[in-house]
Design a protein around this motif. Structure first.
Motif, PDB file in Angstrom:
ATOM      1  N   GLN A  84      -6.337  -9.896   4.766  1.00 16.86           N
ATOM      2  CA  GLN A  84      -5.101  -9.135   4.517  1.00 16.86           C
ATOM      3  C   GLN A  84      -4.133  -9.981   3.677  1.00 16.86           C
ATOM      4  N   THR A 109     -13.499  -7.740   1.839  1.00 19.70           N
ATOM      5  CA  THR A 109     -12.225  -7.907   2.566  1.00 19.70           C
ATOM      6  C   THR A 109     -12.213  -7.091   3.854  1.00 19.70           C
ATOM      7  N   MET A 157      -2.272  -8.986  -5.010  1.00 20.14           N
ATOM      8  CA  MET A 157      -1.388  -7.955  -5.578  1.00 20.14           C
ATOM      9  C   MET A 157      -0.070  -8.545  -6.045  1.00 20.14           C
ATOM     10  N   THR A 208      -9.009   2.657   1.120  1.00 19.87           N
ATOM     11  CA  THR A 208      -9.744   1.399   1.278  1.00 19.87           C
ATOM     12  C   THR A 208      -9.658   0.546   0.020  1.00 19.87           C
ATOM     13  N   PHE A 209      -9.761  -0.778   0.214  1.00 17.61           N
ATOM     14  CA  PHE A 209      -9.857  -1.693  -0.928  1.00 17.61           C
ATOM     15  C   PHE A 209     -11.306  -1.878  -1.402  1.00 17.61           C
ATOM     16  N   SER A 210     -12.263  -1.274  -0.699  1.00 12.32           N
ATOM     17  CA  SER A 210     -13.665  -1.592  -0.973  1.00 12.32           C
ATOM     18  C   SER A 210     -14.093  -1.241  -2.390  1.00 12.32           C
ATOM     19  N   ILE A 212       0.847  -1.202   0.000  1.00 17.84           N
ATOM     20  CA  ILE A 212       0.000   0.000   0.000  1.00 17.84           C
ATOM     21  C   ILE A 212       0.882   1.251   0.000  1.00 17.84           C
ATOM     22  N   LEU A 238      -3.369  -5.422 -10.011  1.00 15.42           N
ATOM     23  CA  LEU A 238      -4.438  -4.591  -9.443  1.00 15.42           C
ATOM     24  C   LEU A 238      -4.680  -3.350 -10.296  1.00 15.42           C
ATOM     25  N   ALA A 269      -5.570 -10.113   0.006  1.00 12.35           N
ATOM     26  CA  ALA A 269      -5.285  -8.898  -0.751  1.00 12.35           C
ATOM     27  C   ALA A 269      -3.811  -8.847  -1.145  1.00 12.35           C
ATOM     28  N   PHE A 273     -11.148  -3.050  -5.181  1.00 15.06           N
ATOM     29  CA  PHE A 273     -10.842  -4.483  -5.136  1.00 15.06           C
ATOM     30  C   PHE A 273     -12.092  -5.232  -4.680  1.00 15.06           C
TER      31      PHE A 273
END
Lengths: 404, 404
Positions: free
Chosen positions: A281, A250, A288, A241-243, A85, A293, A284, A246
């Motif tokens: 975690q 998660t 990646m 956020t990954f919301s 990240i 991604l 994700a 992705f």
């Protein structure tokens, strides 16, 4: 027989009553009506979830890494994911942070809860945009702040109003903003305004909480720097956020900020939740490593750009006279203004009767609630469904307006 | 140049200072010493994690159920999983609850946070066991309660002491207990004591928070009813978890309790976290559909029973004179009492120098901290490693005692 405890008396009614989730009730009413075309919630489209890819990385996550991915983990989150990240943050925004300047959370919502526990004392002033994300208001309300609303125009927060409010509330603790493709309006704060904002607060202790769930979903217009990137004094606490890029399931958000503050937030992560979700975690992180991604986000943007265009087109065709709406360059939402005497809570049932739903605007105001606004989410439906659903909304609103 | 905000001044120091995680620092010091045999943390053994099984259900969870498992979900948790937990609760404890009497949380730790937000006001009295789980103390501390410690003997909480403290604190809000294979002592409250406890509080509004992460890990002795099962007036709020019987990385705990209370807790789940983890809720649900959780728990128990026996045997062989310890019928822990003039914080370094570590007892006391106790976790190591590690602990303690 034992006495049943008196729950009404023994709970913390002050806190319970201060969290006002009533604006959600109208949305909950949709759960029993799956046939309604809903533009109400902020859902990403499920068609683009990387399902096959998650199955492919399952052996890596569950077998190879199982000793770590299935075990208890660190309160601050899985280090390799935090590193990834940070690397993206550098690539995207030119901001370099170290591992003690990032904390993973169970979604941005929980990051806000940690921020509040760490920073907010009862009565503290929080500056918020008008309108602003209702979920943020709920998170803050748990800790009894005083909301002071800032006016907005098409370039973002009014600096004149901010200066006036800073004079009235010199000890304000923080300013909560979604500068990029804001929820609910879809507006983006201009570059000039971003700079003016940071300039206006530069001699104060005011923290800026930059919520950026939508920033990577840009369909038109120029890239603009985040407030985090423009910050020269560790004033900005940034949430990602990954919301939306992705998988929302998660439940992974992150906070970037000054390490002094993050060390304190981590204490509450330990005390209030122990840690975030080790399994997701690792999912994700493995995603990646094994997949692209960035290419996935391009795919999401191509999809949502068409849907935004379809919704703007449909609004032109079907909305009643006297309504206007924002034309966002990104994000998931646009914001419709109805005539001042309209009430979008009342109009809601007319639209649902036609077969489609929106999110009434009431819940997005921290003060001086306005009732003539509504939010539309264009991400979850195809162009065809958007056209059909917006026609229903238009028909419902026309029928409602005829009753006034 | 802008002014850097003064973080020391602007944060909520009252809350930060009230959460005392200092007892964890000695454990964090072990992170850099992976060669040390640690009996310090409460880790389940990773050998028994169902890794292959999770890979087998991945297509079901990520592809077949992807539209739900990867999307946002309900604040109260995934309904099919809640139904399965309710069915197990009925089978195991004979307690029938409905879907509005169960709320999923991100581990029991977060369930405690939700309970506190809903119930605790500053200054409220919480009765706790002596000693008690340090993580629970941290969760509570965020909300400024007053801890009142209750004496314990080998049968559990002293009812005489409880009655005396109830007289002193008639408005106490709740009693937090781990009646079955307690953390840190491994003790189990006797059936008579369970009944006396409920009888003693029957005319009051006192809530009982029953924390039961270890109850299903019984290696010897008779099955005893939970307080939840003995409760006849909705006084018991019960917490369970998948961490010790399935996979801690799922971060799934649950609360069973009166629906009036759970509806309020759910409000804070929405406000503070939106929802739990959809992906791992679907993983747990699919695992229970495709595999035999009960057989898996039998396997865990067979493994831990041997390890408990090995630790008891090793303690007999290696511990210095003047030390005693509990002989738990289940759970993960046992509790060692050293001579009164010993300090297990000081002895810690002697043991680490020998190559093994325990958890000093200091952090488990809410009041009147005692320093001559330590906790040993027997679940993560094989019998051979347990023998080797306990010998090191014994040697270290002997060297330490010789300095007094």
């Amino acid at each position: 027989m034992s006495k049943k405890p008196d729950f009404d008396a023994l709970v913390n009614n002050k806190r319970i009553d201060n969290v006002d989730t009533s604006a959600l009730n109208i949305l909950f009413s949709l759960f029993d009506k799956p046939e309604v075309i809903s533009f109400a919630a902020g859902l990403p489209t499920q068609e683009l979830f990387p399902r096959e890819e998650l199955v492919k990385i399952a052996p890596k996550v569950f077998i190879e890494d199982g000793a770590k991915s299935l075990q208890y983990g660190a309160a601050e989150g899985y280090a390799p994911l935090r590193e990834k990240i940070l690397a993206r943050t550098k690539n995207l925004y030119g901001v370099e942070k170290s591992l003690d300047e990032i904390l993973l959370a169970s979604g941005s919502q929980q990051a806000m809860d940690l921020f509040c526990k760490t920073v907010i004392e009862e009565g503290d002033v929080i500056f918020v945009e008008t309108p602003t994300y209702m979920g943020a208001l709920n998170a803050f309300q748990q800790y009894f702040p005083k909301f002071v609303s800032l006016e907005m125009d098409d370039e973002g927060i009014s600096i004149e109003d901010l200066k006036a409010k800073m004079e009235m509330y010199p000890n304000a603790k923080c300013l909560y903003t979604i500068p990029t493709f804001q929820n609910p309006t879809g507006k983006r704060m201009s570059l000039a305004r971003r700079k003016e904002l940071l300039e206006a607060v530069k001699d104060t202790d005011l923290l800026i909480l930059e919520d950026n769930p939508y920033g990577e979903l840009r369909y038109s217009g120029e890239e603009l720097p985040t407030l985090l990137a423009l910050d020269d004094c560790d004033r900005v606490v940034y949430m990602g956020t990954f919301s939306k890029i992705f998988v929302p399931g998660t439940r992974i958000g992150w906070v970037l900020g000054p390490k002094e503050l993050l060390a304190k937030m981590k204490k509450f992560e330990s005390a209030g939740e122990l840690q975030g979700n080790t399994i997701t975690q690792h999912l994700a992180n493995a995603y990646m490593e094994e997949f692209d991604l960035e290419a996935h986000i391009v795919e999401i943007k191509d999809c949502y750009r068409k849907r935004r265009d379809a919704m703007l087109e449909a609004l032109e065709k079907y909305m009643p006279e006297g309504c206007t709406w924002t034309h966002p360059d990104g994000g998931l939402f646009l914001w419709v203004t109805m005539p001042e005497n309209a009430n979008t809570n009342d109009a809601f049932d007319y639209c649902v009767a036609e077969g489609a739903a929106y999110c009434p605007g009431e819940g997005f105001f921290a003060n001086d609630v306005k009732y003539n606004y509504l939010r539309m989410n264009f991400s979850p439906h195809t162009e065809e469904v958007i056209d059909k659903g917006v026609k229903m909304i238009g028909d419902g609103l026309k029928k409602y307006l005829a009753t006034l």
